[in-house]
Design a protein around this motif. Structure first.
Motif, PDB file in Angstrom:
ATOM      1  N   ILE A 162      40.242  23.726  64.742  1.00  0.00           N
ATOM      2  CA  ILE A 162      39.778  24.166  66.063  1.00  0.00           C
ATOM      3  C   ILE A 162      40.519  25.411  66.517  1.00  0.00           C
ATOM      4  O   ILE A 162      39.910  26.404  66.902  1.00  0.00           O
ATOM      5  N   ASN A 190      38.736  29.591  62.596  1.00  0.00           N
ATOM      6  CA  ASN A 190      39.009  28.620  63.666  1.00  0.00           C
ATOM      7  C   ASN A 190      37.746  28.451  64.501  1.00  0.00           C
ATOM      8  O   ASN A 190      37.099  29.433  64.884  1.00  0.00           O
ATOM      9  N   ALA A 191      37.404  27.210  64.813  1.00  0.00           N
ATOM     10  CA  ALA A 191      36.138  26.935  65.493  1.00  0.00           C
ATOM     11  C   ALA A 191      36.046  27.592  66.865  1.00  0.00           C
ATOM     12  O   ALA A 191      34.948  27.913  67.333  1.00  0.00           O
ATOM     13  N   THR A 217      35.187  20.182  64.431  1.00  0.00           N
ATOM     14  CA  THR A 217      35.342  21.555  63.939  1.00  0.00           C
ATOM     15  C   THR A 217      34.049  22.056  63.318  1.00  0.00           C
ATOM     16  O   THR A 217      33.574  23.162  63.624  1.00  0.00           O
TER      17      THR A 217
END
Length: 316
Positions: free
Chosen positions: A138, A110-111, A161
Motif C-alpha cells: 500500500i 505502491n497502491a 493492494t
C-alpha cells in the motif's frame, strides 16, 4: 506444415530441457522448492536482465534521507526536497530513458501512488505503457504488511493492494514485491493464495525457481540485494558511477560464465532501481551507459519480469 510444427515444438522443448535442476526445501518457508531450468532465453541469450523501477509513497517525514543529520529539523527541507525531486523529476526522467533506449522496464508500484501523485503517474505510465506492474504494498512507510497478525491478515492486505492498483490502473497485478523489503515466511503463501504468480522476495539465486505454495506454485524471480541501488547509495555511500561499474561487472560476468560453460542453465537478475538514485541527471547518465553496455553483449537479454516468465513457460 506438420514438419514445421514438430520442429517448433522440439526447439521449445530443448530450450526448457532439464539442465542442472535442483530440488529441496526452501530455507525461509520450509516448503518444497525446485529450480526452473532454462537452457537459453529467446535468441540464444543466456542472461536475462530486468530493471524494476520502484514507484513508492513514503509520506512527509518518512522515507530516504539524503542528510540524516538534518532529520530533527522542522521543517526538514533538505530531505523532503530530496524525496520530492525523485517524484517530480526522477520518475519521469527514468521512464524517458528507458523509452529512448528502447529497453523494457518493470514497475513496482505502491497502491497509493496513482492517487497520491496522479500527474506523475500519468506521465510515467504514458512513457512505459506496457511495463508490467508489480504490486508493492500500500505504501512504503506507514502501511506495511501486518507480519505479526498471521497469514489471513496478510492475505487481506495483499488483496487490498491488488484491488487498489487495479482500480487506479486497470491492471490486476500477478507479481509481488513486499513494501520496504519486509516479508516473512507466511508472505509467500499469502501472496500465492491471492493469485500472485511470481515474487521478487526471493533474493538467493541466479536461477528462476518454483516454490510449492497453494493453491498454485509461486515463481521466485532472482532479486539479489547486492545490486539494488538504494542500499548501495544510502547505506554503502556508493555514487551512480559506482553502480554503473557494479551492474556492468555483475551482468557481464554472468555472460562470461555462460560462454565458458554453454551447458549451464540460463540465468536471471532483477535489478531494483529508485528515482532517488537513477532519476538524477548523473544517475540517468550512468544508467544510460549501463544499458548501452548490456545491449552490446550478445548473450544478454534486456527484458521485463513477465516476459521472463513467458519464456520459461511459467505464465500459465
Amino acid at each position: 506444415m506438420r514438419k514445421l510444427t514438430f520442429a517448433l515444438l522440439l526447439a521449445a522443448s530443448l530450450a526448457l530441457a532439464p539442465a542442472t535442476a535442483r530440488s529441496g526445501t526452501d530455507w525461509i518457508t520450509g516448503l518444497p522448492r525446485q529450480d526452473i531450468p532454462v537452457v537459453s532465453w529467446p535468441g540464444g541469450k543466456k542472461v536475462a536482465v530486468t530493471f524494476v523501477l520502484y514507484v513508492e509513497v513514503w509520506g512527509r517525514g518518512h522515507g530516504p534521507n539524503f542528510r540524516p543529520d538534518m532529520t530533527g529539523r522542522t521543517p526538514d527541507l533538505v530531505d523532503e526536497g530530496f524525496r520530492q525531486y525523485a517524484i517530480n523529476f526522477g520518475l519521469p526522467r527514468t521512464g524517458r530513458l528507458f523509452k529512448e533506449m528502447d529497453v523494457p522496464l518493470s514497475l513496482a508500484l505502491n497502491a497509493q501512488f496513482p492517487q497520491a501523485q496522479p500527474e506523475t503517474w500519468q506521465v510515467l505510465r504514458a512513457l512505459v505503457p506496457t511495463a508490467p506492474i508489480i504490486a508493492h504494498g500500500i505504501n512504503n512507510s506507514t502501511d506495511l504488511l501486518p507480519l505479526s497478525e498471521g497469514t489471513a491478515a496478510q492475505r487481506v492486505y495483499i488483496r487490498k493492494t491488488l484491488d487498489m492498483i487495479e482500480a487506479s490502473t486497470g491492471v490486476r497485478s500477478i507479481g509481488w514485491s513486499s513494501p520496504s523489503v519486509y516479508p516473512d515466511a507466511e508472505t509467500f503463501q499469502a501472496s500465492a493464495a491471492e493469485g500472485i504468480r511470481y515474487t521478487l522476495d526471493g533474493m538467493d539465486s541466479d536461477l528462476l525457481s518454483r516454490l510449492d505454495t497453494k493453491p498454485a506454485p509461486l515463481v521466485l524471480v532472482p532479486y539479489p540485494p547486492s545490486v539494488v541501488d538504494m542500499g548501495q547509495y544510502l547505506s554503502r555511500f556508493k555514487e551512480a558511477g559506482d553502480l554503473e561499474r557494479l551492474w556492468i561487472d555483475y551482468v557481464h560476468e554472468l555472460a562470461r560464465e555462460a560462454a565458458a560453460d554453454p551447458k549451464k542453465p540460463a540465468t536471471v537478475v532483477a535489478i531494483g532501481i529508485h528515482p532517488f538514485v537513477v532519476g538524477t541527471p548523473a544517475g540517468a547518465a550512468a544508467l544510460r551507459r549501463v544499458l548501452q553496455s548490456l545491449k552490446a553483449n550478445h548473450l544478454v537479454w534486456l527484458t521485463d519480469v513477465e516476459a521472463v516468465l513467458r519464456a520459461a513457460g511459467q505464465s500459465r
